[in-house]
Design a protein around this motif. Structure first.
Motif, short mmCIF file in Angstrom:
data_model
loop_
_atom_site.label_atom_id
_atom_site.label_comp_id
_atom_site.label_asym_id
_atom_site.label_seq_id
_atom_site.Cartn_x
_atom_site.Cartn_y
_atom_site.Cartn_z
N SER A 210 22.72 18.41 44.03
CA SER A 210 23.03 17.69 42.79
C SER A 210 24.76 16.82 43.11
O SER A 210 25.05 16.35 41.56
N ASN A 211 24.35 16.45 44.12
CA ASN A 211 25.48 16.09 45.26
C ASN A 211 26.92 16.64 44.51
O ASN A 211 27.69 16.08 44.39
N GLN A 212 27.09 18.09 44.06
CA GLN A 212 27.92 19.08 43.55
C GLN A 212 28.34 19.59 44.47
O GLN A 212 27.47 19.48 45.86
N TYR A 213 29.40 20.68 44.39
CA TYR A 213 29.58 20.77 45.18
C TYR A 213 30.16 23.15 44.79
O TYR A 213 30.65 23.28 43.67
N MET A 214 29.17 23.80 45.73
CA MET A 214 29.51 24.99 45.01
C MET A 214 30.67 25.98 45.66
O MET A 214 30.51 25.87 47.13
N LEU A 215 31.42 26.28 45.18
CA LEU A 215 33.06 26.70 44.95
C LEU A 215 33.17 27.88 45.19
O LEU A 215 32.36 28.84 44.69
N ASN A 216 33.84 28.34 46.24
CA ASN A 216 34.09 29.99 46.60
C ASN A 216 35.73 29.83 47.03
O ASN A 216 36.70 29.82 47.23
N LEU A 217 36.48 30.34 45.37
CA LEU A 217 37.22 30.22 44.44
C LEU A 217 38.09 31.41 44.92
O LEU A 217 39.33 31.45 45.04
N LYS A 218 37.05 32.72 45.00
CA LYS A 218 37.96 34.02 46.26
C LYS A 218 38.53 33.54 46.84
O LYS A 218 39.27 33.92 47.89
N LEU A 219 37.50 33.21 47.98
CA LEU A 219 37.76 33.12 49.88
C LEU A 219 38.63 32.06 49.92
O LEU A 219 39.98 31.79 50.81
N LEU A 220 38.61 30.81 48.95
CA LEU A 220 40.28 29.91 48.71
C LEU A 220 41.42 30.47 48.33
O LEU A 220 42.77 30.49 49.25
N ASN A 221 41.68 31.42 47.33
CA ASN A 221 43.05 31.92 47.40
C ASN A 221 42.96 32.98 48.37
O ASN A 221 44.15 33.36 48.80
N LYS A 222 41.74 33.65 49.26
CA LYS A 222 42.82 34.55 51.01
C LYS A 222 42.31 34.29 51.32
O LYS A 222 44.13 34.51 51.81
N LEU A 223 42.63 32.76 51.28
CA LEU A 223 42.92 31.73 52.23
C LEU A 223 44.22 31.16 52.55
O LEU A 223 45.10 31.29 53.68
N LEU A 224 44.65 30.99 50.72
CA LEU A 224 45.97 30.88 50.53
C LEU A 224 47.04 32.24 51.47
O LEU A 224 47.94 31.62 51.29
N LEU A 225 45.93 33.45 50.50
CA LEU A 225 47.20 34.62 50.76
C LEU A 225 47.52 35.09 52.40
O LEU A 225 48.85 34.90 52.75
N ILE A 226 46.38 34.59 52.69
CA ILE A 226 46.86 34.65 54.69
C ILE A 226 47.76 33.60 55.26
O ILE A 226 48.57 33.79 55.90
N GLN A 227 47.63 32.15 54.46
CA GLN A 227 49.04 31.17 54.50
C GLN A 227 50.31 31.61 54.67
O GLN A 227 50.73 31.39 55.12
N ALA A 228 50.21 32.06 53.40
CA ALA A 228 51.59 32.92 52.79
C ALA A 228 51.95 34.08 53.45
O ALA A 228 53.11 34.05 53.65
#
Length: 269
Positions: A210-228
């Protein structure tokens, strides 16, 4: 890592066994089972703000308090405006937001404390609960991360607040709890324009038909935690999707916005 929350003998409570092996720590999440609320909030809705009957919500909170052996007078709840404000809970905050919504701590989505006998409480129906602990200093925290809070980096803000308390991020452990998964969380270009500002190497979203996006919000938070500065080995990720498992969890997305709320909680006994 995905070893996180395990259902207890009581179907209304999931507890973080990995942390609760330490008798001084209590942490987990409620399900939608075991309460008194009627449809569409059946049955263990603990959110005052969803137009459920207030007496049922309060009764449900008393049910959970009894199961956890922590009275409402020791709970602390924030208003959760989908931001990134963090608040250090003190002894005098006990009871705020526990029995009425208007006494909740204003404009905060993240709570942390070193005080014993306080239960930090946060409410969910698809957003990501992020639990924090540093065992040596006996500090615990919880952050409510919807997509707005996530792209405002509430996860990193919590780590930064703890760093200012003198805590080394490499000593912090984190659990990312049940929330809507990339199987069910469709977002548009507006959301992705905020997500893409981080430019992580790992792909946190997939474009669908549908030209939308299936977002992995858990993974995004994990990557932000690693960055921190949190070591990846100390971030535990729940595989449970609240939308897929809406018979167990409340899901705002699956139930078209009219549903109850679970609570994630953490505290020091």
């Amino acid at each position: 890592m995905t070893e996180t929350l395990y259902e207890t003998d009581d179907p209304s409570i999931l507890s973080i066994k990995k942390w609760e092996s330490d008798q001084h720590i209590i942490a987990g999440m409620t399900t939608r089972h075991g309460g008194t609320s009627q449809s569409p909030y059946q049955s263990l809705n603990v959110g005052f703000h969803v137009k459920d009957r207030l007496s049922d919500v309060l009764n449900n909170r008393h049910i959970v308090a009894k199961k956890l052996s922590i009275p409402l007078q020791q709970w602390v709840v924030g208003t959760q405006p989908h931001g990134n404000n963090i608040y250090k809970v003190k002894r005098g905050d006990r009871g705020k937001g526990a029995t009425t919504e208007h006494t909740a701590i204003r404009e905060v989505d993240g709570l942390y404390t070193t005080e014993r006998g306080i239960l930090l409480v946060s409410l969910y129906a698809d957003c990501v609960p992020i639990y924090f602990i540093e065992k040596q200093r006996q500090m615990v925290g919880i952050a409510h991360a919807g997509w707005r809070g996530t792209v405002a980096n509430i996860a990193g803000k919590m780590v930064e607040a703890w760093r200012k308390e003198g805590i080394d991020p490499t000593k912090i452990q984190v659990v990312i709890g049940p929330s809507i998964g990339p199987c069910c969380y469709e977002v548009n270009d507006v959301v992705m324009s905020e997500v893409n500002k981080f430019q992580f190497d790992k792909n946190v979203a997939q474009k669908n038909k549908s030209n939308q996006y299936m977002l992995n919000l858990k993974l995004l938070n994990k990557l932000l935690l690693i960055q921190a500065g949190i070591p990846e080995k100390d971030i535990y990720l729940s595989p449970l999707c609240t939308s897929c498992l809406h018979s167990t969890f409340f899901s705002h997305r699956k139930e078209n916005g009219q549903t109850g709320r679970m609570m994630a909680y953490i505290g020091l006994r």
